[in-house]
Scaffold this motif. Structure first.
Motif, PDB file in Angstrom:
ATOM      1  N   ALA A 107       0.916  -1.325  -0.037  1.00  0.00           N
ATOM      2  CA  ALA A 107       0.062  -0.106   0.054  1.00  0.00           C
ATOM      3  C   ALA A 107       0.899   1.202  -0.097  1.00  0.00           C
ATOM      4  CB  ALA A 107      -1.029  -0.017   1.098  1.00  0.00           C
ATOM      5  N   SER A 108       2.091   1.162  -0.387  1.00  0.00           N
ATOM      6  CA  SER A 108       2.862   2.113  -0.570  1.00  0.00           C
ATOM      7  C   SER A 108       2.991   2.629  -1.843  1.00  0.00           C
ATOM      8  CB  SER A 108       4.516   2.247   0.106  1.00  0.00           C
ATOM      9  OG  SER A 108       5.088   1.084  -0.730  1.00  0.00           O
ATOM     10  N   TYR A 109       3.467   3.888  -2.344  1.00  0.00           N
ATOM     11  CA  TYR A 109       3.404   4.319  -3.547  1.00  0.00           C
ATOM     12  C   TYR A 109       4.799   5.192  -4.173  1.00  0.00           C
ATOM     13  CZ  TYR A 109      -1.784   4.143  -3.607  1.00  0.00           C
ATOM     14  OH  TYR A 109      -3.147   3.957  -3.529  1.00  0.00           O
ATOM     15  N   MET A 110       4.996   4.939  -5.399  1.00  0.00           N
ATOM     16  CA  MET A 110       6.113   5.911  -5.894  1.00  0.00           C
ATOM     17  C   MET A 110       5.498   6.653  -7.131  1.00  0.00           C
ATOM     18  SD  MET A 110       9.365   4.729  -8.333  1.00  0.00           S
ATOM     19  CE  MET A 110       8.498   5.268 -10.036  1.00  0.00           C
ATOM     20  N   SER A 111       5.881   7.950  -6.983  1.00  0.00           N
ATOM     21  CA  SER A 111       5.092   9.024  -7.960  1.00  0.00           C
ATOM     22  C   SER A 111       6.255   9.899  -8.725  1.00  0.00           C
ATOM     23  CB  SER A 111       4.478   9.991  -7.189  1.00  0.00           C
ATOM     24  OG  SER A 111       5.067  10.862  -6.167  1.00  0.00           O
ATOM     25  N   CYS A 112       6.043  10.102  -9.810  1.00  0.00           N
ATOM     26  CA  CYS A 112       6.932  11.148 -10.671  1.00  0.00           C
ATOM     27  C   CYS A 112       6.175  12.281 -11.104  1.00  0.00           C
ATOM     28  CB  CYS A 112       7.390  10.290 -12.013  1.00  0.00           C
ATOM     29  SG  CYS A 112       8.525   8.809 -11.793  1.00  0.00           S
ATOM     30  N   THR A 113       6.375  13.363 -10.641  1.00  0.00           N
ATOM     31  CA  THR A 113       5.656  14.651 -11.137  1.00  0.00           C
ATOM     32  C   THR A 113       6.615  15.572 -11.967  1.00  0.00           C
ATOM     33  OG1 THR A 113       4.393  14.506  -9.166  1.00  0.00           O
ATOM     34  CG2 THR A 113       4.441  16.519 -10.393  1.00  0.00           C
ATOM     35  N   VAL A 114       6.331  15.643 -13.267  1.00  0.00           N
ATOM     36  CA  VAL A 114       7.159  16.594 -13.990  1.00  0.00           C
ATOM     37  C   VAL A 114       7.211  17.899 -13.690  1.00  0.00           C
ATOM     38  CG1 VAL A 114       7.572  17.467 -16.486  1.00  0.00           C
ATOM     39  CG2 VAL A 114       6.763  15.078 -16.019  1.00  0.00           C
ATOM     40  N   GLN A 115       8.373  18.720 -13.519  1.00  0.00           N
ATOM     41  CA  GLN A 115       8.613  20.104 -13.297  1.00  0.00           C
ATOM     42  C   GLN A 115       8.369  20.889 -14.477  1.00  0.00           C
ATOM     43  OE1 GLN A 115      11.581  20.229 -10.382  1.00  0.00           O
ATOM     44  NE2 GLN A 115      10.458  19.503  -8.702  1.00  0.00           N
ATOM     45  N   MET A 116       9.667  20.889 -15.028  1.00  0.00           N
ATOM     46  CA  MET A 116       9.713  21.801 -16.357  1.00  0.00           C
ATOM     47  C   MET A 116       9.368  20.695 -17.543  1.00  0.00           C
ATOM     48  SD  MET A 116      12.889  24.128 -15.806  1.00  0.00           S
ATOM     49  CE  MET A 116      12.667  25.005 -17.435  1.00  0.00           C
ATOM     50  N   TRP A 117      10.258  19.656 -17.451  1.00  0.00           N
ATOM     51  CA  TRP A 117       9.974  18.650 -18.634  1.00  0.00           C
ATOM     52  C   TRP A 117      10.730  17.547 -18.029  1.00  0.00           C
ATOM     53  CZ3 TRP A 117      14.427  16.037 -20.637  1.00  0.00           C
ATOM     54  CH2 TRP A 117      15.494  16.892 -20.553  1.00  0.00           C
ATOM     55  N   GLY A 118      10.048  16.311 -18.734  1.00  0.00           N
ATOM     56  CA  GLY A 118      11.032  14.924 -18.191  1.00  0.00           C
ATOM     57  C   GLY A 118      10.049  13.884 -18.880  1.00  0.00           C
ATOM     58  N   SER A 119      11.055  12.468 -18.750  1.00  0.00           N
ATOM     59  CA  SER A 119      10.791  11.388 -19.357  1.00  0.00           C
ATOM     60  C   SER A 119      10.494  10.180 -18.405  1.00  0.00           C
ATOM     61  CB  SER A 119      11.521  10.895 -20.687  1.00  0.00           C
ATOM     62  OG  SER A 119      12.770  11.042 -19.985  1.00  0.00           O
ATOM     63  N   MET A 120       9.544   9.456 -18.525  1.00  0.00           N
ATOM     64  CA  MET A 120       9.196   8.445 -18.004  1.00  0.00           C
ATOM     65  C   MET A 120       9.140   7.104 -19.124  1.00  0.00           C
ATOM     66  SD  MET A 120       6.645  10.384 -15.713  1.00  0.00           S
ATOM     67  CE  MET A 120       6.689  11.537 -17.147  1.00  0.00           C
TER      68      MET A 120
END
Length: 275
Positions: A107-120
């Protein structure tokens, strides 16, 4: 985009924290961002990742627009990420908006939030191993003074030292953020033309690139950036938005902030003259 020191910090923290966790849900591109980039259709990430266990993580250069990135191996699926990454323990608050969200079996998470730009990016890794670097990292033995001199000879003499170091991913993972202290340590103004830099100054610049990036990495990243758990790094920046009102520790002059080549540069007018 995350820069080289933070890439290593995040990769090491992910290795210690996420390895062994199983991914049970994936959300990609739920909150579209103009400068968030995916490989293929992000809606297919669920099928590629759900049910997979995180097996290893590392910091690499030369991937994803040529910069530095965190690579996360999930059995036969490989995530290549250049955005800030956060870990959220079970019951913790999740970001209001995100471009990639992984839920684990605890029930834990990992998140990615783009600021200026970014790739996933997500792709299959048939050999189930982390890839090797695709370019010379300033933190590797391959990045020696001969290699640095070769880079110097590849650019126009009228190019500024900022453009030489921090544009076109000539040196992967070296961006506008880490640039400031590198140039302060080398006592070079960011607008100095490459043709004006002496051999002795070039040697000092090479040493500063290596030593400054190593210090930033060893001390857990810069204090202007956050790690996997949302904590600022332990490296105290000399020139940054946090120190603009602080006298230069070398000569006592107040730093100057100017817009140059698409971003702010910070420099000391006393010991970084534009000659």
């Amino acid at each position: 985009m995350i820069e080289l020191p933070e890439t290593h910090v995040l990769a090491n923290q992910i290795q210690r924290t996420l390895v062994g966790k199983k991914i049970v849900r994936v959300q990609a591109d739920t909150y579209p961002h103009k400068f968030a980039w995916y490989s293929g259709d992000p809606q297919e990430y669920s099928a590629m990742l759900e049910g997979k266990t995180v097996t290893s993580s590392g910091a690499r250069v030369g991937f994803a627009c040529g910069g530095s990135c965190v690579v996360i191996l999930c059995e036969d699926a490989l995530l290549t990420i250049t955005t800030p990454i956060k870990y959220h323990r079970a019951g913790g608050k999740l970001p209001a908006k995100h471009q990639l969200l992984l839920k684990f079996d605890d029930a834990s998470y990992m998140s990615c939030t783009v600021q200026m730009w970014g790739s996933m990016f997500c792709a299959f890794a048939e050999d189930r191993r982390l890839p090797e670097d695709r370019a010379a990292s300033p933190l590797s033995d391959a990045f020696d003074e001969a290699y640095f001199e070769k880079l110097r000879r590849s650019v126009a003499p009228v190019m500024s030292v900022k453009a030489f170091l921090a544009t076109e991913q000539r040196i992967p993972g070296l961006g506008n953020g880490v640039l400031q202290d590198i140039l302060w340590n080398a006592q070079l103004h960011p607008k100095r033309r490459m043709e004006s830099i002496t051999d002795a100054e070039m040697h000092a610049l090479f040493e500063s690139v290596i030593n400054t990036l190593q210090a930033m990495t060893e001390q857990g990243g810069r204090d202007t950036e956050k790690d996997l758990f949302g904590h600022p790094g332990g490296y105290k920046t000399i020139l940054s938005k946090l120190t603009l009102s602080c006298p230069c520790p070398r000569c006592g002059s107040l730093p100057i902030r100017q817009s140059f080549l698409g971003g702010n540069v910070y420099f000391c007018p006393g010991c970084q003259p534009n000659i």
